[in-house]
Design an enzyme around this catalytic site. Structure first.
Site, PDB file in Angstrom:
ATOM      1  N   ASP A 172       0.807  -1.227   0.000  1.00 56.48           N
ATOM      2  CA  ASP A 172       0.000   0.000   0.000  1.00 56.48           C
ATOM      3  C   ASP A 172       0.843   1.281   0.000  1.00 56.48           C
ATOM      4  O   ASP A 172       0.299   2.375  -0.099  1.00 56.48           O
ATOM      5  CB  ASP A 172      -0.967   0.007   1.194  1.00 56.48           C
ATOM      6  CG  ASP A 172      -0.244  -0.001   2.535  1.00 56.48           C
ATOM      7  OD1 ASP A 172       0.983   0.212   2.580  1.00 56.48           O
ATOM      8  OD2 ASP A 172      -0.924  -0.219   3.560  1.00 56.48           O
ATOM      9  N   TYR A 266      10.336   4.291   1.987  1.00 58.26           N
ATOM     10  CA  TYR A 266      11.198   3.283   2.619  1.00 58.26           C
ATOM     11  C   TYR A 266      12.679   3.484   2.305  1.00 58.26           C
ATOM     12  O   TYR A 266      13.536   2.889   2.960  1.00 58.26           O
ATOM     13  CB  TYR A 266      10.734   1.865   2.259  1.00 58.26           C
ATOM     14  CG  TYR A 266       9.631   1.411   3.190  1.00 58.26           C
ATOM     15  CD1 TYR A 266       9.921   0.767   4.387  1.00 58.26           C
ATOM     16  CD2 TYR A 266       8.302   1.683   2.913  1.00 58.26           C
ATOM     17  CE1 TYR A 266       8.916   0.391   5.271  1.00 58.26           C
ATOM     18  CE2 TYR A 266       7.288   1.309   3.780  1.00 58.26           C
ATOM     19  CZ  TYR A 266       7.607   0.664   4.959  1.00 58.26           C
ATOM     20  OH  TYR A 266       6.615   0.298   5.846  1.00 58.26           O
TER      21      TYR A 266
HETATM   22  P1  NAD Z   1      -1.156  -9.006  13.158  1.00 56.65           P
HETATM   23  O1  NAD Z   1      -0.111  -9.756  13.906  1.00 56.65           O
HETATM   24  O2  NAD Z   1      -2.128  -8.162  13.876  1.00 56.65           O
HETATM   25  O3  NAD Z   1      -2.028 -10.061  12.312  1.00 56.65           O
HETATM   26  C1  NAD Z   1      -1.490 -11.093  11.594  1.00 56.65           C
HETATM   27  C2  NAD Z   1      -2.317 -12.355  11.774  1.00 56.65           C
HETATM   28  O4  NAD Z   1      -1.683 -13.380  11.003  1.00 56.65           O
HETATM   29  C3  NAD Z   1      -2.392 -12.885  13.209  1.00 56.65           C
HETATM   30  O5  NAD Z   1      -3.721 -13.064  13.602  1.00 56.65           O
HETATM   31  C4  NAD Z   1      -1.648 -14.216  13.141  1.00 56.65           C
HETATM   32  O6  NAD Z   1      -2.165 -15.216  14.001  1.00 56.65           O
HETATM   33  C5  NAD Z   1      -1.840 -14.600  11.690  1.00 56.65           C
HETATM   34  N1  NAD Z   1      -0.911 -15.589  11.187  1.00 56.65           N
HETATM   35  C6  NAD Z   1       0.390 -15.767  11.486  1.00 56.65           C
HETATM   36  N2  NAD Z   1       0.890 -16.808  10.784  1.00 56.65           N
HETATM   37  C7  NAD Z   1      -0.123 -17.294  10.030  1.00 56.65           C
HETATM   38  C8  NAD Z   1      -0.226 -18.358   9.074  1.00 56.65           C
HETATM   39  N3  NAD Z   1       0.812 -19.136   8.785  1.00 56.65           N
HETATM   40  N4  NAD Z   1      -1.426 -18.582   8.474  1.00 56.65           N
HETATM   41  C9  NAD Z   1      -2.494 -17.805   8.771  1.00 56.65           C
HETATM   42  N5  NAD Z   1      -2.461 -16.782   9.658  1.00 56.65           N
HETATM   43  C10 NAD Z   1      -1.276 -16.527  10.268  1.00 56.65           C
HETATM   44  O7  NAD Z   1      -0.381  -8.160  12.053  1.00 56.65           O
HETATM   45  P2  NAD Z   1      -0.842  -6.810  11.320  1.00 56.65           P
HETATM   46  O8  NAD Z   1      -0.090  -5.674  11.899  1.00 56.65           O
HETATM   47  O9  NAD Z   1      -2.291  -6.736  11.257  1.00 56.65           O
HETATM   48  O10 NAD Z   1      -0.251  -7.054   9.874  1.00 56.65           O
HETATM   49  C11 NAD Z   1      -0.654  -8.146   9.082  1.00 56.65           C
HETATM   50  C12 NAD Z   1       0.291  -8.327   7.910  1.00 56.65           C
HETATM   51  O11 NAD Z   1       0.046  -7.345   6.913  1.00 56.65           O
HETATM   52  C13 NAD Z   1       1.770  -8.178   8.269  1.00 56.65           C
HETATM   53  O12 NAD Z   1       2.520  -9.099   7.499  1.00 56.65           O
HETATM   54  C14 NAD Z   1       2.087  -6.775   7.822  1.00 56.65           C
HETATM   55  O13 NAD Z   1       3.447  -6.573   7.597  1.00 56.65           O
HETATM   56  C15 NAD Z   1       1.280  -6.757   6.551  1.00 56.65           C
HETATM   57  N6  NAD Z   1       1.033  -5.445   5.948  1.00 56.65           N
HETATM   58  C16 NAD Z   1       1.494  -5.282   4.693  1.00 56.65           C
HETATM   59  C17 NAD Z   1       1.284  -4.107   4.029  1.00 56.65           C
HETATM   60  C18 NAD Z   1       1.867  -3.968   2.668  1.00 56.65           C
HETATM   61  O14 NAD Z   1       2.062  -2.871   2.212  1.00 56.65           O
HETATM   62  N7  NAD Z   1       2.194  -5.059   1.965  1.00 56.65           N
HETATM   63  C19 NAD Z   1       0.589  -3.081   4.655  1.00 56.65           C
HETATM   64  C20 NAD Z   1       0.123  -3.262   5.957  1.00 56.65           C
HETATM   65  C21 NAD Z   1       0.335  -4.477   6.600  1.00 56.65           C
HETATM   66  C1  G6P Z   2       3.048   0.577   5.268  1.00 59.41           C
HETATM   67  C2  G6P Z   2       3.818  -0.428   4.450  1.00 59.41           C
HETATM   68  C3  G6P Z   2       3.624  -1.815   5.001  1.00 59.41           C
HETATM   69  C4  G6P Z   2       3.974  -1.865   6.468  1.00 59.41           C
HETATM   70  C5  G6P Z   2       3.190  -0.826   7.231  1.00 59.41           C
HETATM   71  C6  G6P Z   2       3.668  -0.754   8.661  1.00 59.41           C
HETATM   72  O1  G6P Z   2       1.683   0.385   5.106  1.00 59.41           O
HETATM   73  O2  G6P Z   2       3.476  -0.421   3.099  1.00 59.41           O
HETATM   74  O3  G6P Z   2       4.393  -2.718   4.244  1.00 59.41           O
HETATM   75  O4  G6P Z   2       3.704  -3.143   6.993  1.00 59.41           O
HETATM   76  O5  G6P Z   2       3.354   0.432   6.652  1.00 59.41           O
HETATM   77  O6  G6P Z   2       2.796   0.019   9.397  1.00 59.41           O
HETATM   78  P1  G6P Z   2       2.805  -0.016  10.994  1.00 59.41           P
HETATM   79  O7  G6P Z   2       1.756   0.956  11.347  1.00 59.41           O
HETATM   80  O8  G6P Z   2       2.489  -1.465  11.360  1.00 59.41           O
HETATM   81  O9  G6P Z   2       4.172   0.365  11.403  1.00 59.41           O
HETATM   82 MN    MN Z   3       4.365  -2.274   2.074  1.00 65.19          MN
END
Ligand code: NAD
Ligand code: G6P
Ligand code: MN
Length: 443
Positions: A172, A266
């Site tokens: 995102d 980043y």
């Molecule tokens: P979080 O820890 O609150 O939630 C993650 C969930 O994943 C937990 O409920 C956990 O139990 C579950 N989980 C762990 N291993 C698993 C597996 N093997 N199979 C199924 N479920 C599993 O984390 P969050 O802060 O809500 O973030 C979620 C994910 O989204 C993270 O990887 C974060 O980095 C990612 N994220 C990515 C972007 C991006 O730009 N790509 C943006 C925001 C968040």
């Molecule tokens: C942005 C990035 C994600 C990252 C997140 C972290 O959305 O694109 O890849 O996981 O920031 O945000 P946080 O609020 O968890 O530091």
């Molecule tokens: Mn990202």
């Protein structure tokens, strides 16, 4: 348009983002859904978040049933779309990644540098497992749209280990930056179209058009002075989160040093690691802030809902983050060919980068996947940076596949945020210890 009915599964149902994403899913009426599925490996956590999800459904589309499961067969059988957002090891391991890195004098960050590589080593095999579940149980036309971080390493690994998987890795950050650009320009995001190239969390905006007019130079002028911050945003969301305000401001320095293009935020970790190391606090890392902020709010609200008390659900809506993933899914579902920045195998898209780099570029999202828009050749500075990072991520993936300590050490040494092989080895050895049970064993 005929509305089709889809089975949509959120993998990582217990995530702090789930309720927000569900709101955007429900807003998209073209995604006909009778049932919405949540899948997680942590039943207790998912059940808490499910209270929020049921509330969002009740407020928006009460006809939809919410199903929760920890059984992969039940979750993925006949699934059309799987939205993945797993955090392997959870937020406590994020804090460990951050603190171990900082202890060794380098930036401690979720997806970048030493911490990002540790998170990558944890996540590669669970993501491959998810693909295998979908291959076994889901519809043959399934699509996984993946947010799970570190998305760059996940993309590289899944491409190498399961090249035929129907997975699109997304982030995102570029769209969040576009939202800031729209604020700065005083227009809607839908007025903007960007050209961009790079790896995930490692890319550059080369052109920005507002309703077809090139506004790149105008934006550069603003970003060099203020970063990706507008007057409006100062008074709005960002003041609630000082780290993100800081991040969006830091881009000003990078835009001044390297005037060709506008950076992904980043790059602060890779190009200004010394500044960022000074800014970071080992006793107040970003992971800790999320544990004490977003996560507390989610669980407190779940408790209230469980007791039948009212909760303001607006606080959990995630704006662009939810809109973006839903747009990608809808475009896949109806072959809309909307233009979206996602990760794809390079295959000549950036002419002078390796074919197997997973590049983040504009694409058209068709029902059979992203069709990338050709970028052409890029200048030496950007090519050099990206080749180094791609080599680093490639070595890390090979380390996981071959269980190779030496390749992991090469990856750690190759990363721009780590100053020497000595430091790389010290951090790697600590990470191996801290990640027992999560990392593939290295020999
Ligand atoms: P979080 O820890 O609150 O939630 C993650 C969930 O994943 C937990 O409920 C956990 O139990 C579950 N989980 C762990 N291993 C698993 C597996 N093997 N199979 C199924 N479920 C599993 O984390 P969050 O802060 O809500 O973030 C979620 C994910 O989204 C993270 O990887 C974060 O980095 C990612 N994220 C990515 C972007 C991006 O730009 N790509 C943006 C925001 C968040
Ligand atoms: C942005 C990035 C994600 C990252 C997140 C972290 O959305 O694109 O890849 O996981 O920031 O945000 P946080 O609020 O968890 O530091
Ligand atoms: Mn990202």
């Amino acid at each position: 348009m005929e509305i089709k009915e889809f089975k949509i599964v959120i993998c990582g149902g217990g995530s702090t983002y789930t309720a927000g994403i569900v709101k955007n899913l429900l807003d998209e009426k073209r995604l006909g859904m009778k049932e919405l599925w949540l899948y997680d490996i942590d039943e207790e956590r998912q059940n808490k978040v499910a209270y929020l999800v049921r509330e969002v459904v009740k407020e928006n589309r009460p006809e939809v049933t919410v199903k929760t499961t920890t059984d992969p067969k039940e979750a993925f059988t006949d699934a059309d779309f799987i939205m993945a957002q797993m955090r392997v090891g959870g937020l406590p391991m994020r804090v460990q990644d951050e603190q171990i890195s900082l202890k060794h004098g380098v930036i401690g960050q979720e997806t970048c540098g030493a911490g990002g590589m540790a998170y990558g080593m944890r996540t590669i095999y669970p993501m491959v497992q998810l693909i295998d579940y979908c291959e076994e149980y889901a519809k043959p036309t399934y699509w996984i749209v993946n947010y799970s971080n570190p998305a760059a390493i996940v993309a590289k690994a899944t491409q190498k280990m399961r090249p035929n998987a129907r997975i699109i890795n997304i982030c995102d950050m570029p769209v969040e930056i576009e939202a800031r650009m729209a604020e700065i320009l005083g227009c809607q995001m839908s007025d903007l179209e960007v050209d961009y190239f790079g790896l995930n969390h490692y890319g550059w905006f080369t052109k920005i058009r507002q309703n077809g007019i090139d506004v790149t130079e105008k934006l550069k002028e603003h970003v060099r002075k203020y970063g990706y911050i507008s007057e409006a945003s100062m008074n709005d969301v960002f003041l609630k989160d000082s780290d993100w305000v800081h991040t969006f401001k830091v881009s000003a320095k990078i835009a001044n040093y390297f005037p060709d293009y506008l950076p992904n935020t980043y790059y602060q970790y890779y190009l200004l690691g010394d500044d960022m190391y000074k800014y970071m606090d080992i006793n107040h890392t970003r992971g800790m802030q999320v544990i004490n902020g977003r996560e507390v709010r989610v669980f407190a609200a779940a408790d209230k809902l469980a007791k039948g008390e009212a909760v303001d659900m607006n606080q959990f809506y995630v704006g662009v983050h939810g809109v973006f993933i839903v747009n990608v899914v809808t475009s896949l579902a109806y072959d809309l060919r909307s233009r979206q920045l996602v990760m794809v195998p390079n295959n000549g898209c950036v002419e002078n980068l390796p074919d197997d780099a997973m590049v983040e570029v504009p694409t058209y999202i068709t029902s059979h996947g992203p069709e990338p828009i050709r970028v052409g050749a890029i200048p030496r500075f950007y090519k050099g940076l990206i080749e180094q990072q791609d080599a680093c991520e490639g070595l890390l993936v090979e380390a996981a596949m071959e269980h190779s300590y030496v390749k992991a050490l090469e990856a750690y040494t190759m990363n721009r945020t780590i100053p020497s092989a000595n430091v790389a080895k010290e951090i790697l050895d600590d990470m191996i210890e801290a990640n027992k049970g999560y990392w593939p064993e290295l020999k």
